[in-house]
Design an enzyme around this catalytic site. Structure first.
Site, short mmCIF file in Angstrom:
data_model
loop_
_atom_site.label_atom_id
_atom_site.label_comp_id
_atom_site.label_asym_id
_atom_site.label_seq_id
_atom_site.Cartn_x
_atom_site.Cartn_y
_atom_site.Cartn_z
N GLY A 112 0.83 -1.19 0.00
CA GLY A 112 0.00 0.00 0.00
C GLY A 112 0.87 1.24 0.00
O GLY A 112 2.06 1.17 0.35
N GLN A 146 3.28 9.95 1.31
CA GLN A 146 4.55 9.21 1.36
C GLN A 146 5.46 9.54 0.18
O GLN A 146 6.65 9.24 0.21
CB GLN A 146 4.30 7.70 1.42
CG GLN A 146 3.66 7.26 2.72
CD GLN A 146 3.49 5.76 2.77
OE1 GLN A 146 2.53 5.22 2.27
NE2 GLN A 146 4.47 5.07 3.35
N CYS A 195 5.94 0.12 7.70
CA CYS A 195 5.62 1.27 6.86
C CYS A 195 6.83 1.59 6.00
O CYS A 195 7.96 1.64 6.50
CB CYS A 195 5.27 2.46 7.75
SG CYS A 195 4.79 3.91 6.81
N HIS A 216 -4.41 1.52 7.59
CA HIS A 216 -3.05 2.08 7.66
C HIS A 216 -2.89 3.23 6.66
O HIS A 216 -2.37 4.30 7.00
CB HIS A 216 -2.05 0.94 7.38
CG HIS A 216 -0.61 1.35 7.37
ND1 HIS A 216 0.30 0.92 8.31
CD2 HIS A 216 0.09 2.15 6.51
CE1 HIS A 216 1.49 1.45 8.03
NE2 HIS A 216 1.39 2.20 6.95
N GLU A 217 -3.35 3.02 5.42
CA GLU A 217 -3.19 4.05 4.38
C GLU A 217 -4.03 5.29 4.67
O GLU A 217 -3.58 6.42 4.46
CB GLU A 217 -3.54 3.48 2.99
CG GLU A 217 -2.70 2.31 2.52
CD GLU A 217 -1.23 2.47 2.77
OE1 GLU A 217 -0.70 3.59 2.70
OE2 GLU A 217 -0.57 1.45 3.06
N HIS A 270 -2.49 7.58 7.04
CA HIS A 270 -1.45 8.44 6.45
C HIS A 270 -2.04 9.78 5.99
O HIS A 270 -1.36 10.82 6.05
CB HIS A 270 -0.81 7.76 5.23
CG HIS A 270 0.37 6.89 5.55
ND1 HIS A 270 1.53 7.38 6.12
CD2 HIS A 270 0.59 5.57 5.35
CE1 HIS A 270 2.40 6.38 6.26
NE2 HIS A 270 1.85 5.27 5.80
#
Ligand code: NI
Length: 182
Positions: free
Chosen positions: A46, A51, A97, A139-140, A143
């Protein structure tokens, strides 16, 4: 398509709230294509736009093929993703990550979620995700709020170091509670 540089812990963009995408079309598609290429090259399961230092609400997720179960890989790209339902049932699992290389930690996540969002053209998308896939999406989407998995680790003793080799292997191990690199 082009791979982009993945920024790591300490980069300010990782800690900022990403902006909602309001203009759709080829530029968003280009961003998604670059993110997919960057995620695959890492390799990871992902990636969120912050990022690669893009402060927009875009994520890509790729669940690797499960050869034992005969399941093909699943690729998703969501613009402006939102979790509209999350199970009260949660499970602890290991996460890593791409922006925090070399570390994984135990994080508690809902086991089932419903995500709503849009595609590159602004058309509505909706997805029900369970288990590992649900974990990657949570998780994404974190972010996009400037939240990293290390913020969610309940106990610092549950963070540990891993080697680059272990990290690369973990991407392929979907069946187990494998470390998740995203
Ligand atoms: Ni991540």
């Amino acid at each position: 398509m082009a791979t982009r540089e993945i920024v790591t812990l300490g980069h300010p963009t990782l800690r900022q709230r990403a902006r909602k995408v309001t203009r759709f079309g080829p530029e968003v598609q280009q961003l998604i294509d670059d993110m997919i290429e960057t995620m695959r090259a890492a390799p990871g399961v992902g990636l969120a736009a912050p990022q690669i230092d893009v402060r927009e609400r875009v994520i890509v997720v790729e669940l690797p093929a499960d050869e034992e179960e005969g399941l093909p890989a699943e690729l998703y790209a969501f613009v402006n993703p939102e979790i509209v339902k999350a199970s009260r049932v949660t499970e602890e699992g290991e996460e890593g990550c791409l922006s925090i290389p070399g570390y994984i930690g135990e994080v508690e996540r809902s086991t089932e979620i419903v995500i709503r969002g849009q595609d590159a053209q602004g058309r509505p998308l909706r997805l029900k995700a369970r288990d590992y896939l649900a974990r990657i999406f949570q998780h994404e989407i974190d972010h996009l709020e400037g939240v990293l998995f290390i913020d969610r680790v309940t106990d610092p003793s549950k963070i540990r170091r891993i080697t680059a080799e272990e990290a690369a292997e973990a991407v392929g191990e979907v069946a187990e509670a494998a470390a998740l690199m995203s």
